[in-house]
Design a protein around this motif. Structure first.
Motif, PDB file in Angstrom:
ATOM      1  N   HIS A 135     -36.496  41.955 -11.488  1.00 24.07           N
ATOM      2  CA  HIS A 135     -36.398  41.586 -10.065  1.00 24.07           C
ATOM      3  C   HIS A 135     -37.555  40.685  -9.648  1.00 24.07           C
ATOM      4  N   VAL A 136     -37.298  39.960  -8.594  1.00 23.24           N
ATOM      5  CA  VAL A 136     -38.352  39.212  -7.896  1.00 23.24           C
ATOM      6  C   VAL A 136     -38.404  39.810  -6.491  1.00 23.24           C
ATOM      7  N   VAL A 137     -39.602  40.210  -6.071  1.00 27.28           N
ATOM      8  CA  VAL A 137     -39.742  40.870  -4.765  1.00 27.28           C
ATOM      9  C   VAL A 137     -40.580  39.972  -3.849  1.00 27.28           C
ATOM     10  N   VAL A 138     -40.024  39.688  -2.668  1.00 23.50           N
ATOM     11  CA  VAL A 138     -40.736  38.801  -1.734  1.00 23.50           C
ATOM     12  C   VAL A 138     -41.044  39.597  -0.464  1.00 23.50           C
ATOM     13  N   PRO A 139     -42.332  39.730  -0.106  1.00 23.01           N
ATOM     14  CA  PRO A 139     -42.657  40.538   1.069  1.00 23.01           C
ATOM     15  C   PRO A 139     -42.097  39.907   2.348  1.00 23.01           C
ATOM     16  N   PRO A 140     -41.901  40.741   3.388  1.00 23.66           N
ATOM     17  CA  PRO A 140     -41.377  40.167   4.631  1.00 23.66           C
ATOM     18  C   PRO A 140     -42.409  39.232   5.249  1.00 23.66           C
ATOM     19  N   PRO A 141     -41.964  38.128   5.843  1.00 24.97           N
ATOM     20  CA  PRO A 141     -42.939  37.215   6.448  1.00 24.97           C
ATOM     21  C   PRO A 141     -43.548  37.817   7.715  1.00 24.97           C
ATOM     22  N   ALA A 142     -44.849  37.587   7.948  1.00 29.32           N
ATOM     23  CA  ALA A 142     -45.490  38.060   9.183  1.00 29.32           C
ATOM     24  C   ALA A 142     -44.901  37.268  10.357  1.00 29.32           C
ATOM     25  N   THR A 174     -32.266  43.766   0.673  1.00 27.33           N
ATOM     26  CA  THR A 174     -33.484  43.876   1.484  1.00 27.33           C
ATOM     27  C   THR A 174     -33.901  45.332   1.475  1.00 27.33           C
ATOM     28  N   ASP A 175     -35.156  45.583   1.087  1.00 25.40           N
ATOM     29  CA  ASP A 175     -35.648  46.952   1.045  1.00 25.40           C
ATOM     30  C   ASP A 175     -35.711  47.490   2.475  1.00 25.40           C
ATOM     31  N   LYS A 176     -34.993  48.599   2.708  1.00 30.43           N
ATOM     32  CA  LYS A 176     -34.870  49.122   4.084  1.00 30.43           C
ATOM     33  C   LYS A 176     -36.226  49.517   4.653  1.00 30.43           C
ATOM     34  N   LYS A 177     -37.089  50.060   3.799  1.00 29.53           N
ATOM     35  CA  LYS A 177     -38.371  50.575   4.285  1.00 29.53           C
ATOM     36  C   LYS A 177     -39.370  49.438   4.542  1.00 29.53           C
ATOM     37  N   SER A 178     -39.559  48.609   3.528  1.00 36.17           N
ATOM     38  CA  SER A 178     -40.619  47.586   3.627  1.00 36.17           C
ATOM     39  C   SER A 178     -40.123  46.272   4.230  1.00 36.17           C
ATOM     40  N   GLY A 179     -38.811  46.056   4.188  1.00 37.90           N
ATOM     41  CA  GLY A 179     -38.263  44.777   4.675  1.00 37.90           C
ATOM     42  C   GLY A 179     -38.370  43.668   3.642  1.00 37.90           C
ATOM     43  N   ALA A 180     -38.864  44.009   2.437  1.00 42.80           N
ATOM     44  CA  ALA A 180     -39.017  42.977   1.392  1.00 42.80           C
ATOM     45  C   ALA A 180     -37.655  42.532   0.865  1.00 42.80           C
ATOM     46  N   LEU A 181     -37.584  41.267   0.475  1.00 42.87           N
ATOM     47  CA  LEU A 181     -36.392  40.717  -0.182  1.00 42.87           C
ATOM     48  C   LEU A 181     -36.486  41.067  -1.665  1.00 42.87           C
ATOM     49  N   ARG A 182     -35.379  41.565  -2.228  1.00 46.05           N
ATOM     50  CA  ARG A 182     -35.363  41.956  -3.640  1.00 46.05           C
ATOM     51  C   ARG A 182     -34.254  41.185  -4.335  1.00 46.05           C
ATOM     52  N   LEU A 183     -34.670  40.243  -5.153  1.00 47.23           N
ATOM     53  CA  LEU A 183     -33.694  39.405  -5.862  1.00 47.23           C
ATOM     54  C   LEU A 183     -33.564  39.895  -7.291  1.00 47.23           C
TER      55      LEU A 183
END
Ligand SMILES: Cc1cc2nc3c(=O)[nH]c(=O)nc-3n(C[C@H](O)[C@H](O)[C@H](O)COP(=O)(O)OP(=O)(O)OC[C@H]3O[C@@H](n4cnc5c(N)ncnc54)[C@H](O)[C@@H]3O)c2cc1C
Length: 329
Positions: free
Chosen positions: A215-222, A63-72
């Protein structure tokens, strides 16, 4: 199977170099659950296989610490995503899609990168003796043939359907893919990764010969986002989708009306199909049975069934309805 050279890459640069630039001369090997079948059936016959499983760190879930995105990492298996409790809690639509993808044995080997790049399941494409349009011939045999499993949206001149279940879920989540050729790296929204047959009937995505997904990057859910995946298939033990729907719905400040909605169909189009009219029918509305019925109707606007796949229209409407109903609080 045609004899081939086997290269195990130690890093991304080695892999991209070994892939070269001559189309289809070399192929990326990840879990091999699709590629090796294609090779055994002479659908593809590369001179070289580039094993990327030996590249370190492409199998990480972060999990990207800054953006909260999931990084697979591209080598993360479907089984690991399925078992990850944090992913299940944040992105139920993805885990629900993986739960109905293939079967446990395949999910243990299949990687998320390979899943997004798997080739079509069209039986004309998969038949060794048939030189269809996708394989360089001049005819799509589905048009006047056995087209019960083919596209009702976005088809022509070839009528494959995209076989991935995770792909519609990831498009609905606004995911992107990180792609590199060793020298240059780009991040592309997954929605723009796939290619319609009208753009190029010989490829399913934008990857150049020497590019790999890292990688596959998934933004954090609102906050308050709800999501669901529903799939209909012929065999419940394992099968590709006849029709599926991934929905992601985010409420506005009043917590009642929908601020944003993504509805993405699987099994009905050559790419994960974003149902823009359905999304428009949802935004600004409260999620009620009536709104859901309207959105489901709108999702199939523009559908053009072939002779034997008209049943997919009501089926796809039904999966949209059921998926949206699951997101009702
Ligand atoms: C019996 C069976 C049932 C199945 N059912 C389903 C289903 O219901 N739903 C579903 O979604 N899928 C299903 N699948 C497909 C399965 O999910 C894919 O075969 C698998 O995900 C592919 O991953 P892999 O790592 O094995 O890829 P591979 O077989 O190694 O590669 C597949 C393709 O992707 C390319 N590739 C691999 N990794 C990368 C990368 N990092 N960058 C660029 N290109 C890459 C390869 O060159 C190849 O063309 C099924 C497969 C089988 C055999």
């Amino acid at each position: 199977m045609k004899p081939f050279e086997y290269v195990s890459a130690n890093n991304v640069a080695q892999a991209t170099q070994a892939l070269g630039t001559e189309r289809d001369k070399a192929k990326i090997l990840a879990g091999g659950t699709d590629l090796l079948g294609e090779m055994k059936e002479y659908i593809v016959s590369p001179d070289r296989l580039v094993n990327i499983k030996t590249i370190p760190n492409l199998d990480k879930i972060e999990t990207d610490k800054k953006s909260g995105a999931l990084r697979l990492g591209a080598l993360v298996t479907l089984a690991r995503i399925f078992e990850d409790k944090s992913i299940a809690q944040r992105y139920p639509v993805l885990v629900q899609a993986i739960a109905v993808s293939a079967m446990p044995q395949i999910r243990n080997a299949a990687t998320i990168g390979g899943n997004l790049c798997q080739r079509p399941r069209c039986w004309y494409y998969r038949d060794e003796r048939t030189l269809c349009l996708r394989k360089g011939g001049d005819t799509c045999y589905a048009v006047a043939g056995e087209n019960q499993y083919h596209a009702i949206l976005g088809g022509g001149p070839c009528y494959i359907v995209h076989p991935s279940d995770p792909a519609p879920a990831l498009v609905a989540l606004g995911a992107s893919v990180v792609i590199t050729n060793g020298a240059k790296t780009r991040e592309v929204p997954l929605e723009k990764f796939f290619v319609l047959p009208a753009q190029d009937p010989h490829r399913e995505n934008i990857l150049a010969q020497n590019e790999i997904i890292t990688h596959v990057v998934v933004p954090p859910p609102a906050p308050g986002t709800r999501s669901a995946y529903i799939k209909e298939r012929e065999r419940d033990s394992y099968d590709w989708a006849l029709a599926s729907a991934a929905v992601v719905v985010t409420p506005g400040a009043d917590k009642r009306t929908i601020a944003s909605a993504r509805v993405v169909l699987g099994g009905v189009a050559p790419i994960p199909w974003r149902a823009a009219q359905a999304e428009r029918a949802l935004v600004g509305q409260a999620l009620s049975e009536q709104t859901i019925a309207k959105a489901a109707q709108a999702a199939l606007a523009g559908a053009e069934p072939l002779e034997k796949n008209g049943y997919k229209v009501p089926l796809a409407q039904a999966v949209v309805r059921r998926a949206l109903s699951l997101t009702m609080a």
